[in-house]
Structures are given as structure tokens and as C-alpha cells.
Design an enzyme around this catalytic site. Structure first.
Site, mmCIF file in Angstrom:
data_model
loop_
_atom_site.group_PDB
_atom_site.id
_atom_site.type_symbol
_atom_site.label_atom_id
_atom_site.label_comp_id
_atom_site.label_asym_id
_atom_site.label_seq_id
_atom_site.Cartn_x
_atom_site.Cartn_y
_atom_site.Cartn_z
ATOM 1 N N GLY A 1 0.112 -1.199 -0.046
ATOM 2 C CA GLY A 1 0.470 -0.714 0.407
ATOM 3 C C GLY A 1 1.363 1.663 -0.025
ATOM 4 O O GLY A 1 0.488 2.759 0.707
ATOM 5 N N ASN B 1 1.538 2.748 -2.877
ATOM 6 C CA ASN B 1 0.494 3.786 -3.673
ATOM 7 C C ASN B 1 -1.348 4.304 -2.532
ATOM 8 O O ASN B 1 -0.655 5.612 -2.931
ATOM 9 C CB ASN B 1 0.598 3.036 -4.693
ATOM 10 C CG ASN B 1 1.497 2.786 -5.816
ATOM 11 O OD1 ASN B 1 1.619 4.410 -5.867
ATOM 12 N ND2 ASN B 1 1.842 1.925 -5.317
ATOM 13 N N LYS C 1 -12.571 -15.798 -1.191
ATOM 14 C CA LYS C 1 -12.514 -17.404 -1.357
ATOM 15 C C LYS C 1 -13.944 -18.072 -1.391
ATOM 16 O O LYS C 1 -14.674 -17.435 -0.384
ATOM 17 C CB LYS C 1 -12.042 -17.974 -0.063
ATOM 18 C CG LYS C 1 -11.335 -19.180 -0.241
ATOM 19 C CD LYS C 1 -10.498 -19.572 0.810
ATOM 20 C CE LYS C 1 -11.021 -19.991 2.193
ATOM 21 N NZ LYS C 1 -10.186 -20.197 3.095
ATOM 22 N N LEU D 1 -4.274 -7.051 -7.381
ATOM 23 C CA LEU D 1 -3.649 -7.906 -7.886
ATOM 24 C C LEU D 1 -4.412 -8.877 -8.943
ATOM 25 O O LEU D 1 -4.304 -10.478 -8.399
ATOM 26 C CB LEU D 1 -1.959 -8.419 -7.739
ATOM 27 C CG LEU D 1 -1.026 -7.336 -7.009
ATOM 28 C CD1 LEU D 1 0.193 -8.182 -6.595
ATOM 29 C CD2 LEU D 1 -1.257 -6.834 -8.279
ATOM 30 N N LYS D 2 -6.113 -8.693 -9.131
ATOM 31 C CA LYS D 2 -7.069 -9.480 -9.099
ATOM 32 C C LYS D 2 -7.355 -8.998 -10.021
ATOM 33 O O LYS D 2 -7.839 -7.776 -10.572
ATOM 34 C CB LYS D 2 -7.400 -9.898 -7.945
ATOM 35 C CG LYS D 2 -9.163 -10.548 -7.819
ATOM 36 C CD LYS D 2 -9.422 -11.425 -7.137
ATOM 37 C CE LYS D 2 -10.105 -11.751 -6.696
ATOM 38 N NZ LYS D 2 -10.121 -13.249 -7.598
ATOM 39 N N ASN E 1 -6.210 2.680 -13.186
ATOM 40 C CA ASN E 1 -4.922 1.366 -12.249
ATOM 41 C C ASN E 1 -3.604 1.973 -12.912
ATOM 42 O O ASN E 1 -2.940 2.849 -13.369
ATOM 43 C CB ASN E 1 -4.915 -0.446 -12.942
ATOM 44 C CG ASN E 1 -3.876 -1.222 -12.974
ATOM 45 O OD1 ASN E 1 -3.785 -0.981 -11.539
ATOM 46 N ND2 ASN E 1 -2.979 -1.653 -13.807
ATOM 47 N N HIS F 1 -0.063 1.178 -12.923
ATOM 48 C CA HIS F 1 0.921 -0.547 -13.519
ATOM 49 C C HIS F 1 3.178 -0.087 -13.439
ATOM 50 O O HIS F 1 2.491 1.056 -13.902
ATOM 51 C CB HIS F 1 0.681 -0.692 -14.736
ATOM 52 C CG HIS F 1 1.521 -2.589 -14.792
ATOM 53 N ND1 HIS F 1 1.078 -3.222 -15.303
ATOM 54 C CD2 HIS F 1 2.956 -2.430 -16.111
ATOM 55 C CE1 HIS F 1 2.002 -4.646 -15.578
ATOM 56 N NE2 HIS F 1 3.018 -3.747 -16.297
ATOM 57 N N ASP G 1 -4.324 -4.776 -18.411
ATOM 58 C CA ASP G 1 -3.650 -3.077 -18.619
ATOM 59 C C ASP G 1 -4.111 -2.389 -19.974
ATOM 60 O O ASP G 1 -2.993 -2.547 -20.683
ATOM 61 C CB ASP G 1 -2.369 -3.980 -18.589
ATOM 62 C CG ASP G 1 -2.083 -4.273 -17.089
ATOM 63 O OD1 ASP G 1 -3.166 -3.600 -16.427
ATOM 64 O OD2 ASP G 1 -0.960 -5.151 -17.059
ATOM 65 N N GLU H 1 5.703 5.405 -9.531
ATOM 66 C CA GLU H 1 4.292 5.376 -9.257
ATOM 67 C C GLU H 1 3.346 6.431 -8.502
ATOM 68 O O GLU H 1 2.543 7.553 -8.725
ATOM 69 C CB GLU H 1 3.905 4.297 -9.198
ATOM 70 C CG GLU H 1 4.678 2.956 -9.931
ATOM 71 C CD GLU H 1 4.287 1.963 -9.155
ATOM 72 O OE1 GLU H 1 3.575 1.571 -8.149
ATOM 73 O OE2 GLU H 1 5.230 0.848 -9.481
HETATM 74 C C1 GAR Z 1 2.693 -1.532 -7.427
HETATM 75 O O1 GAR Z 1 4.091 -1.682 -8.037
HETATM 76 C C2 GAR Z 1 1.379 -1.195 -8.660
HETATM 77 O O2 GAR Z 1 1.948 -1.129 -9.688
HETATM 78 C C3 GAR Z 1 1.454 -2.229 -8.679
HETATM 79 O O3 GAR Z 1 1.728 -3.510 -7.578
HETATM 80 C C4 GAR Z 1 2.874 -2.692 -7.058
HETATM 81 C C5 GAR Z 1 1.835 -1.974 -5.377
HETATM 82 O O4 GAR Z 1 3.112 -1.718 -3.918
HETATM 83 N N1 GAR Z 1 0.670 -3.224 -9.356
HETATM 84 C C6 GAR Z 1 0.771 -4.024 -10.532
HETATM 85 O O5 GAR Z 1 1.601 -4.977 -10.639
HETATM 86 C C7 GAR Z 1 -0.598 -4.049 -11.064
HETATM 87 N N2 GAR Z 1 -0.473 -5.246 -12.297
HETATM 88 P P1 GAR Z 1 1.928 -0.947 -3.228
HETATM 89 O O6 GAR Z 1 1.033 -2.112 -2.951
HETATM 90 O O7 GAR Z 1 3.588 -0.606 -2.591
HETATM 91 O O8 GAR Z 1 1.720 0.573 -3.822
#
Ligand code: GAR
Length: 206
Positions: free
Chosen positions: A12, A14, A60, A89-90, A106, A108, A149, A178
Site C-alpha cells: 500500500g 501507492n 474465497k 492484483l486481481k 490502475n 502499473h 492493462d 508511481e
Molecule cells: C506497485 O508497483 C503497482 O504498480 C503494482 O503492484 C505494486 C503495489 O505496491 N501493480 C501491478 O503490478 C498491477 N498489475 P504498493 O502496494 O506498495 O502500492
């Protein structure tokens, strides 16, 4: 003020960048709810520390469509108008995307359309970047459509790959970018400065 819902799966950072930007008054919006599909996601703690409702919804036992319906229900219940996938990531269900068409953003960790799509998430992206030997990578904020994506791109920023970069150093460098472009995209969205024309996103910065 735009009501924001943030979906997470992990650390988390971001999400934290969004919380901090809102605290500083940079975004004309409020986070109404944080939802994680993983119980141990540290982002839930970050949300609680910021006094934001932070909930784990266990996927689940549900099909992806059923899970999507539950998420939409929870978001609509709180009048969420913008959904931010901050390391969620789902893959979202078709109905979810239809319910929030052009209202899902989103982040990426690569320059889409490189190193993205099915199987490319988190550290796997940086591993693939290093294995391929590209000299530049970066981050992309985009709207979410039914593909993986593939939605219209809002903002991108480049990060240089150095000879001695590892997955860890690259991850750190890309994360910094990001945080910056995700916050900026949300700010622009909440100020009504983003329009979509087909695949193109027009940003009106005046
Ligand atoms: C980030 O790097 C984000 O871009 C990536 O997961 C990480 C989460 O980090 N997302 C993807 O790969 C989506 N396809 P965070 O939980 O520290 O924000």
C-alpha cells in the site's frame, strides 16, 4: 469532492501517497473505503492509521463475477465515484468494469504496452525488464477496461535502467514515479480535467 474507493492487495505505498496528498489538500476528493482481497495486506493498517474504513473482503468461495458484485455493492453503498486500483492484483469482473466505466484507474509498474498483461504484476515486471535488457522502463496510470492493462493511458513517466540495477533497486525507483503520477492522475480526475476520446485521454491543465 469526489468519493474515492481504493482497492489493494499488498503493502500500500501507492495508497499512502494518495492519503498523504489528500492530507495536504492536493486532491479534491476523499477516500471513503479501502478494500483488500488479502487479509494480511499492510495497506489495511495504513488505512486504519489514517482513520479510513479499511476492510478485507475474502474472495474465497466466490466466482470472480460474484466477488465483483460484492465489491460493487460495497463501493456503491458508500457512494464511491472513482475506484483506484493501487496494487490490486486481481482481475476485475466484466460487470464491475461496466458498473464503473471510465471511473477505474490502475497504476502499473512499466511503460505499457511493454511488460504488462496477464502474469505481469509487481516484482515479476521488474524481473522481466532486467532479463530483457531494456534501457528504460517506467510507470503508467490508465483507465481500466475489460482487457489486462489495455485501457486508455492517462499518464506515463520514464525510469532509466542502470547496469547495476536489481529487482529491488528498480522497484524502488519505479515506485517513486508511481506515487507521483498516480497522485497527479487522481488530482486531475477529481478536478474534471480528464476526458476520454476513444483510446486517447485528453488532459486539460488550464
Ligand atoms: C506497485 O508497483 C503497482 O504498480 C503494482 O503492484 C505494486 C503495489 O505496491 N501493480 C501491478 O503490478 C498491477 N498489475 P504498493 O502496494 O506498495 O502500492
Amino acid at each position: 469532492m469526489v468519493n474515492i474507493g481504493v482497492l489493494i492487495s499488498g503493502s500500500g505505498t501507492n495508497l499512502q501517497a494518495i492519503i498523504d496528498a489528500i492530507d495536504k489538500g492536493l486532491i479534491k476528493g476523499n477516500i471513503k473505503v479501502i478494500i483488500s482481497n488479502r487479509k494480511d495486506a499492510y495497506g489495511l493498517e495504513r488505512g486504519k492509521k489514517a482513520n479510513i474504513e479499511s476492510i478485507f473482503i475474502d474472495p474465497k468461495g466466490y466466482s470472480n463475477e460474484e466477488y465483483g458484485r460484492i465489491l460493487v455493492q460495497e463501493l456503491k453503498k458508500r457512494d464511491v465515484e472513482l475506484v483506484v486500483l493501487a496494487g490490486f492484483l486481481k482481475i476485475l469482473s466484466k460487470d464491475f468494469i461496466a458498473a464503473y466505466r471510465n471511473q477505474i484507474i490502475n497504476i502499473h509498474p512499466s511503460l505499457i504496452p511493454s511488460f504488462c498483461g496477464k502474469g505481469y504484476y509487481g516484482e515479476k515486471v521488474h524481473r522481466a525488464v532486467l532479463d530483457y535488457g531494456v534501457k528504460y522502463t517506467g510507470a503508467t496510470v490508465h483507465f481500466v477496461d475489460e482487457g489486462a492493462d489495455t485501457g486508455p493511458i492517462i499518464l506515463q513517466e520514464v525510469v532509466k535502467v542502470d547496469n547495476n540495477d536489481t529487482v529491488e533497486t528498480l522497484r524502488e525507483k519505479v515506485l517513486r514515479v508511481e506515487h507521483k503520477i498516480l497522485v497527479e492522475a487522481i488530482r486531475l480526475y477529481c478536478e474534471g480535467k480528464i476526458t476520454i476520446e476513444g483510446r486517447k485521454v485528453i488532459i486539460n491543465r488550464e
